[in-house]
Design an enzyme around this catalytic site. Structure first.
Site, PDB file in Angstrom:
ATOM      1  N   ARG A  92       0.676  -1.081  -0.130  1.00  0.00           N
ATOM      2  CA  ARG A  92       0.129   0.201   0.331  1.00  0.00           C
ATOM      3  C   ARG A  92       0.725   1.170   0.243  1.00  0.00           C
ATOM      4  O   ARG A  92      -0.004   2.337  -0.762  1.00  0.00           O
ATOM      5  CB  ARG A  92      -0.865   0.073   1.074  1.00  0.00           C
ATOM      6  CG  ARG A  92      -1.616   1.102   1.472  1.00  0.00           C
ATOM      7  CD  ARG A  92      -2.845   1.289   2.716  1.00  0.00           C
ATOM      8  NE  ARG A  92      -3.901  -0.160   2.319  1.00  0.00           N
ATOM      9  CZ  ARG A  92      -3.952  -1.075   2.875  1.00  0.00           C
ATOM     10  NH1 ARG A  92      -2.941  -1.761   3.158  1.00  0.00           N
ATOM     11  NH2 ARG A  92      -5.041  -2.129   2.954  1.00  0.00           N
ATOM     12  N   TYR A  93       2.145   1.369   0.436  1.00  0.00           N
ATOM     13  CA  TYR A  93       2.438   2.848   1.067  1.00  0.00           C
ATOM     14  C   TYR A  93       4.362   2.331   0.115  1.00  0.00           C
ATOM     15  O   TYR A  93       5.142   0.916   0.164  1.00  0.00           O
ATOM     16  CB  TYR A  93       3.267   2.681   2.200  1.00  0.00           C
ATOM     17  CG  TYR A  93       1.905   3.244   3.387  1.00  0.00           C
ATOM     18  CD1 TYR A  93       0.694   3.627   3.395  1.00  0.00           C
ATOM     19  CD2 TYR A  93       1.645   2.194   4.192  1.00  0.00           C
ATOM     20  CE1 TYR A  93      -0.286   4.203   4.117  1.00  0.00           C
ATOM     21  CE2 TYR A  93       0.174   2.079   4.276  1.00  0.00           C
ATOM     22  CZ  TYR A  93      -0.607   2.963   3.972  1.00  0.00           C
ATOM     23  OH  TYR A  93      -1.677   3.986   5.025  1.00  0.00           O
ATOM     24  N   CYS A 109     -10.764 -12.438  16.289  1.00  0.00           N
ATOM     25  CA  CYS A 109     -12.195 -11.207  16.960  1.00  0.00           C
ATOM     26  C   CYS A 109     -12.554 -10.832  16.400  1.00  0.00           C
ATOM     27  O   CYS A 109     -12.952 -11.149  14.680  1.00  0.00           O
ATOM     28  CB  CYS A 109     -10.863  -9.981  17.001  1.00  0.00           C
ATOM     29  SG  CYS A 109      -9.190 -10.174  18.289  1.00  0.00           S
ATOM     30  N   ASP A 310      -8.372   3.597   8.645  1.00  0.00           N
ATOM     31  CA  ASP A 310      -7.233   3.337   7.366  1.00  0.00           C
ATOM     32  C   ASP A 310      -9.290   3.476   6.578  1.00  0.00           C
ATOM     33  O   ASP A 310     -10.261   2.830   5.999  1.00  0.00           O
ATOM     34  CB  ASP A 310      -7.499   1.804   7.166  1.00  0.00           C
ATOM     35  CG  ASP A 310      -6.031   1.899   7.489  1.00  0.00           C
ATOM     36  OD1 ASP A 310      -5.908   1.573   5.680  1.00  0.00           O
ATOM     37  OD2 ASP A 310      -5.672   0.422   6.899  1.00  0.00           O
ATOM     38  N   LYS A 317      -3.882   4.982   5.845  1.00  0.00           N
ATOM     39  CA  LYS A 317      -4.177   5.949   7.586  1.00  0.00           C
ATOM     40  C   LYS A 317      -4.343   7.294   7.121  1.00  0.00           C
ATOM     41  O   LYS A 317      -3.269   7.743   6.961  1.00  0.00           O
ATOM     42  CB  LYS A 317      -3.303   4.748   8.027  1.00  0.00           C
ATOM     43  CG  LYS A 317      -3.644   3.218   8.271  1.00  0.00           C
ATOM     44  CD  LYS A 317      -2.810   2.788   9.531  1.00  0.00           C
ATOM     45  CE  LYS A 317      -2.648   0.912   9.472  1.00  0.00           C
ATOM     46  NZ  LYS A 317      -2.682   0.907   8.558  1.00  0.00           N
TER      47      LYS A 317
END
Length: 356
Positions: A92-93, A109, A310, A317
């Site tokens: 992404r970066y 979770c 995000d 982000k």
């Protein structure tokens, strides 16, 4: 006296019913939930649950509410799939990439943005797929940092983890390796000398712990974290702002203070990602900003996280504040932690053309 044996990780609806975490009447609905989303509640977390809807139970006990998808929720809320050039990699970066060597976690979770992908059958990247992912990293010299995530990288065997760390350390342009994990709080017994040895590298190694409530930092968890820190590995934290878990001043303050007491620097407080079936955890951004503003000045700056969103779709982000400086006023104003505005009498310097 017989030695106390911890119960195994709870994975089925029948086990949840047997331990009083869900009612028999919920079984049919929860079996439908289980068709899509895995369940795992390890002994360390089970011991912390007083009620299935308390701050720990709420994070890990499945709910029929997960069958309801809000209009704004997305299958791939942060664009992982679209930004995956080869299996196991998310890019992404420019200067960093994710490496996902497995899709298994010590617990699952109920708010996870990857929860449709992770599970006990998620398995490892094959040797061939891992070699391809490492080759892709080697071929991209702009990347200086690799973030091991998944799944949970500390669920790997020490042998496999050591192989991956060693391979990354042999790539000249990789300077930083970051591991995101829930293991130290979910299953601290996994932090063994062999696992710690596997983390050895001449590169900058960081561990980012995911925990959302102060009670997760049990004596066992603190001991496991201290063992990581004893290897000269700094530990940061990331948490998700969750309704009914840490969305009060008292709960969030206790969490941030618990991190600092355990020598952990709070790093990110995440706005909830809009994964399907998670709207019952949602806290509006304005509420999150106000919550953090109330803690400004009450907790040490060491405990202050960056509140981030995000951006859905994979745009990356961004920090959400709260903000204290008002550049639109003349002269400028700042708010103090109690909300009172203060005028900045000294003018802000104008930049020359060469400085702009």
């Amino acid at each position: 006296m017989a030695e106390k044996v911890n119960p195994p990780t709870l994975r089925s609806v029948a086990q949840l019913v047997a331990h009083g975490l869900v009612s028999p009447e919920q079984s049919n609905a929860l079996e439908d939930v289980a068709k899509t989303f895995s369940t795992a509640i390890p002994a360390e977390f089970l011991a912390l649950i007083n009620h299935p809807d308390d701050p720990i139970g709420r994070q890990v006990v499945p709910s029929p509410a997960e069958l309801t998808t809000a209009p704004w929720e997305m299958q791939d809320p942060i664009g992982d799939d679209a930004l995956s050039p080869v299996p196991g990699i998310v890019h992404r970066y420019q200067d960093r990439a994710l490496l996902k060597p497995l899709l298994i976690c010590p617990l699952y979770c109920r708010f996870c943005f990857r929860r449709e992908h992770v599970g006990p059958d998620g398995g490892l990247l094959s040797d061939k797929a891992l070699a391809t992912a490492l080759g892709w990293i080697t071929d991209h010299p702009d990347i200086s940092e690799i973030i091991l995530t998944g799944g949970d990288p500390l669920m790997l065997s020490p042998r496999r983890l050591k192989h991956i760390i060693s391979a990354l350390s042999a790539i000249p342009h990789i300077q930083t390796i970051r591991i995101h994990s829930r293991v130290p709080v979910a299953d601290p017994s996994r932090i063994t000398p062999a696992l710690l040895d596997a983390l050895e590298t001449d590169r900058a190694m960081w561990v980012v712990l995911h925990a959302n409530h102060a009670s997760e930092l049990t004596p066992n968890a603190r001991m496991a974290l201290r063992q990581i820190q004893s290897r000269a590995i700094p530990v940061l934290s990331q948490s998700v702002l969750l309704r009914g878990v840490n969305d009060t001043e008292q709960a969030l303050e206790a969490l941030l203070r618990a991190f600092v007491t355990a020598r952990i620097k709070p790093y990110y407080l995440h706005q909830l990602d809009p994964a399907p079936g998670t709207s019952h955890f949602h806290v509006p951004i304005d509420e999150g900003r106000a919550l953090l503003a109330k803690l400004r000045g009450r907790v040490t700056g060491l405990a202050w996280p960056t509140y981030v969103l995000d951006i859905p779709g994979g745009a990356g982000k961004v920090p959400l504040g709260p903000d204290y400086y008002r550049p639109d006023t003349h002269p400028g104003q700042v708010r103090d932690p109690s909300g009172i505005p203060h005028r900045l009498d000294h003018p802000q310097p104008e930049l020359t053309c060469s400085e702009r």
